[in-house]
Enzyme design. Structure first.
Site, PDB file in Angstrom:
ATOM      1  N   ARG A  83      18.749  11.748   8.317  1.00  0.00           N
ATOM      2  CA  ARG A  83      20.072  11.144   8.412  1.00  0.00           C
ATOM      3  C   ARG A  83      19.930   9.654   8.066  1.00  0.00           C
ATOM      4  O   ARG A  83      19.738   8.795   8.936  1.00  0.00           O
ATOM      5  CB  ARG A  83      20.646  11.347   9.818  1.00  0.00           C
ATOM      6  CG  ARG A  83      20.850  12.815  10.163  1.00  0.00           C
ATOM      7  CD  ARG A  83      21.586  13.005  11.485  1.00  0.00           C
ATOM      8  NE  ARG A  83      20.798  12.585  12.636  1.00  0.00           N
ATOM      9  CZ  ARG A  83      19.911  13.350  13.270  1.00  0.00           C
ATOM     10  NH1 ARG A  83      19.670  14.584  12.840  1.00  0.00           N
ATOM     11  NH2 ARG A  83      19.251  12.899  14.321  1.00  0.00           N
ATOM     12  N   GLU A  99       2.184  -2.169 -11.797  1.00  0.00           N
ATOM     13  CA  GLU A  99       1.655  -3.125 -12.763  1.00  0.00           C
ATOM     14  C   GLU A  99       2.644  -3.422 -13.875  1.00  0.00           C
ATOM     15  O   GLU A  99       2.756  -4.560 -14.348  1.00  0.00           O
ATOM     16  CB  GLU A  99       0.345  -2.593 -13.377  1.00  0.00           C
ATOM     17  CG  GLU A  99      -0.780  -2.403 -12.365  1.00  0.00           C
ATOM     18  CD  GLU A  99      -0.841  -0.998 -11.795  1.00  0.00           C
ATOM     19  OE1 GLU A  99      -1.949  -0.494 -11.600  1.00  0.00           O
ATOM     20  OE2 GLU A  99       0.239  -0.403 -11.564  1.00  0.00           O
TER      21      GLU A  99
END
Length: 378
Positions: free
Chosen positions: A213, A58
Site C-alpha cells: 500500500r 555510471e
C-alpha cells in the site's frame, strides 16, 4: 592493502547513499550508485540505477559529468559491468569518457561480470581499486549477492508477537497485535522485497491482499515516480490445493495494481484463476512441499529478497530447513497468556546444544512496539 583517502571515503559514501534511491525499483538488478569526481575532489557527476532495463548508474553520472569526466575518478558501489545485457557494458562507457581511475566498493558476484569489468578497465590503462566501504555496499544488495552465490534468495521472516511471545489468541485471532506505525513499517519492507511469501493457513485465515500500500509510505518523488511503482510477486504455498479463486489475493484488480501471484502446489489446481495467477507444481518432501526446491525455483525467477508473512507452521518449517536468513520481530507491550499461539512450530529441542542461535543486527522502537532484527547462525 589499498590505502583510501578521506575524499575516497566521502565519495563512496555518497555513491552508497545514491544507490539506496533505487531500493524499491531495481529488482531483479542490484542497487548501484556512482559518483564522478575531478582531481580537486569536486563532484562533477552522479547517478543511480533506477529500474531494470534502464541505464545503469555510471551512464547517468557520465551524462551529468559530460566532458568533465575526462581525467576524473569514478566511484561505483558495484564493479562496472563488462557484458551486454539489456544495456551496453558500463566499463566501455567509462573507457570512452576518459576517466583515469575507477574505485568499486565490491566485485560483482555475478559470474558474467565478476572481475571482468575491472580487468577490462585495467587493460584500457585505467587505474582500478576495490574494497572501499565494501560492507555497506554488500548490505545494499545482500539478496542479489546471495542469489548469485547460492542460487537462492535472501529470506526474511516477519512475525508480530505479544510481550510473552504469542502471535495470536488461542482461537487464532491476531488483528491487531501491533500498532499502526509497525504495520506501516511492514509496508516499507514489502516494497523493498522481490516477493512476499505466505502459506495456506495464513492466507485462508486472514484472507489478505499481501500487496504494498504505497499510499502509506510517503515516498519522495525523486525516490519513486508514480509510473515506476511495482508490486512484489506474491508466492502462495498450497500443497493441498485448498485455495478458492474468491480469495482476495487471487482476485484481479484494475490494471493489475496488486501484482502477480505464483501459486505453488503439488498438482495443477482444478480451479480457473484470473490471468495474473500462475501455478508451479513443486516436488514434495514427505507429505509437505519441498521448501528447499521452492527457494531454488524463486532464485531461478531472479528473486533476490523474499519477505515471509506466515504462521507458526510455515515459519517453523523454514527454520528447520535452515532457509531463513533474517528475522524481523515486532513485539507489542501486551500479554496474551499461555493459550496463545507460538512464533515457530518446530520439533521439540531437548538439549541446549541444539538451540538456534541468532545475532542482533538492530533493535528500535516503532510507535508503541519494539522492532527487533536478528540474523540466523546455523
Amino acid at each position: 592493502m589499498t590505502q583510501f583517502s578521506k575524499t575516497d571515503h566521502q565519495m563512496m559514501a555518497r555513491a552508497i547513499q545514491l544507490a539506496k534511491r533505487g531500493e524499491y525499483t531495481t529488482s531483479p538488478n542490484p542497487n548501484v550508485g556512482c559518483v564522478i569526481s575531478d582531481n580537486q575532489g569536486v563532484i562533477v557527476g552522479e547517478g543511480w540505477h533506477k529500474m531494470a532495463g534502464t541505464p545503469h548508474a555510471e551512464v547517468h553520472a557520465l551524462k551529468q559529468a559530460s566532458t568533465h569526466a575526462k581525467g576524473a575518478t569514478a566511484y561505483v558501489t558495484l564493479e562496472p559491468c563488462s557484458h551486454y545485457g539489456r544495456t551496453p557494458p558500463c566499463a566501455d562507457s567509462l573507457i570512452s569518457a576518459g576517466v583515469t581511475r575507477v574505485v568499486a566498493a565490491m566485485v560483482d558476484p555475478n559470474p558474467l561480470v565478476s572481475g571482468n569489468g575491472l580487468a577490462k578497465l585495467k587493460d584500457a590503462g585505467i587505474k582500478t581499486e576495490h574494497g572501499l566501504l565494501q560492507a555497506g555496499a554488500e548490505q545494499l544488495n545482500r539478496g542479489f549477492v546471495k542469489r548469485m552465490r547460492t542460487g537462492k534468495p535472501w529470506v526474511t521472516v516477519k512475525l508480530a508477537a505479544s510481550l510473552d511471545g504469542k502471535t495470536a489468541l488461542g482461537n487464532g485471532l491476531s488483528q491487531w497485535i501491533t500498532g499502526p506505525l509497525a504495520r506501516q513499517d511492514v509496508q516499507k519492507h514489502r516494497a523493498q522485497s522481490c516477493a512476499i511469501l505466505s502459506g495456506s493457513g495464513t492466507v485462508i485465515a486472514d484472507n489478505p491482499m499481501l500487496n504494498v500500500r504505497y499510499s502509506e509510505l510517503n515516498l519522495a518523488d525523486d525516490v519513486l515516480a508514480q509510473k515506476d511503482l511495482r508490486q512484489p510477486l506474491r508466492v502462495l504455498l498450497d500443497g493441498r490445493n485448498q485455495f478458492p479463486p474468491s480469495l482476495n489475493c487471487l482476485q484481479a484488480t484494475e490494471n493489475n495494481l496488486a501484482g502477480n501471484v505464483l501459486l505453488v502446489n503439488g498438482r495443477l489446481s482444478e480451479h480457473q484463476f484470473e490471468s495474473h495467477v500462475s501455478q508451479w507444481q513443486a516436488p514434495f518432501n514427505g507429505n509437505k512441499l519441498d521448501l528447499e526446491k521452492v527457494m531454488i525455483k524463486l532464485g531461478e525467477l531472479q528473486l533476490n529478497h523474499v519477505w515471509v508473512e506466515a504462521g507458526a507452521k510455515l515459519a517453523g518449517a523454514l527454520l528447520q530447513n535452515k532457509l531463513i536468513d533474517e528475522l524481523i520481530l515486532y513485539q507489542a507491550p501486551k500479554l496474551i497468556g499461555g493459550a496463545g499461539q507460538n512464533l515457530f512450530d518446530t520439533m521439540p529441542i531437548e538439549v541446549m546444544d541444539e538451540v538456534v542461535n541468532l545475532t542482533w543486527s538492530d533493535i528500535r522502537q516503532v510507535g508503541n512496539d519494539l522492532k527487533m532484527t536478528a540474523l540466523f547462525k546455523y
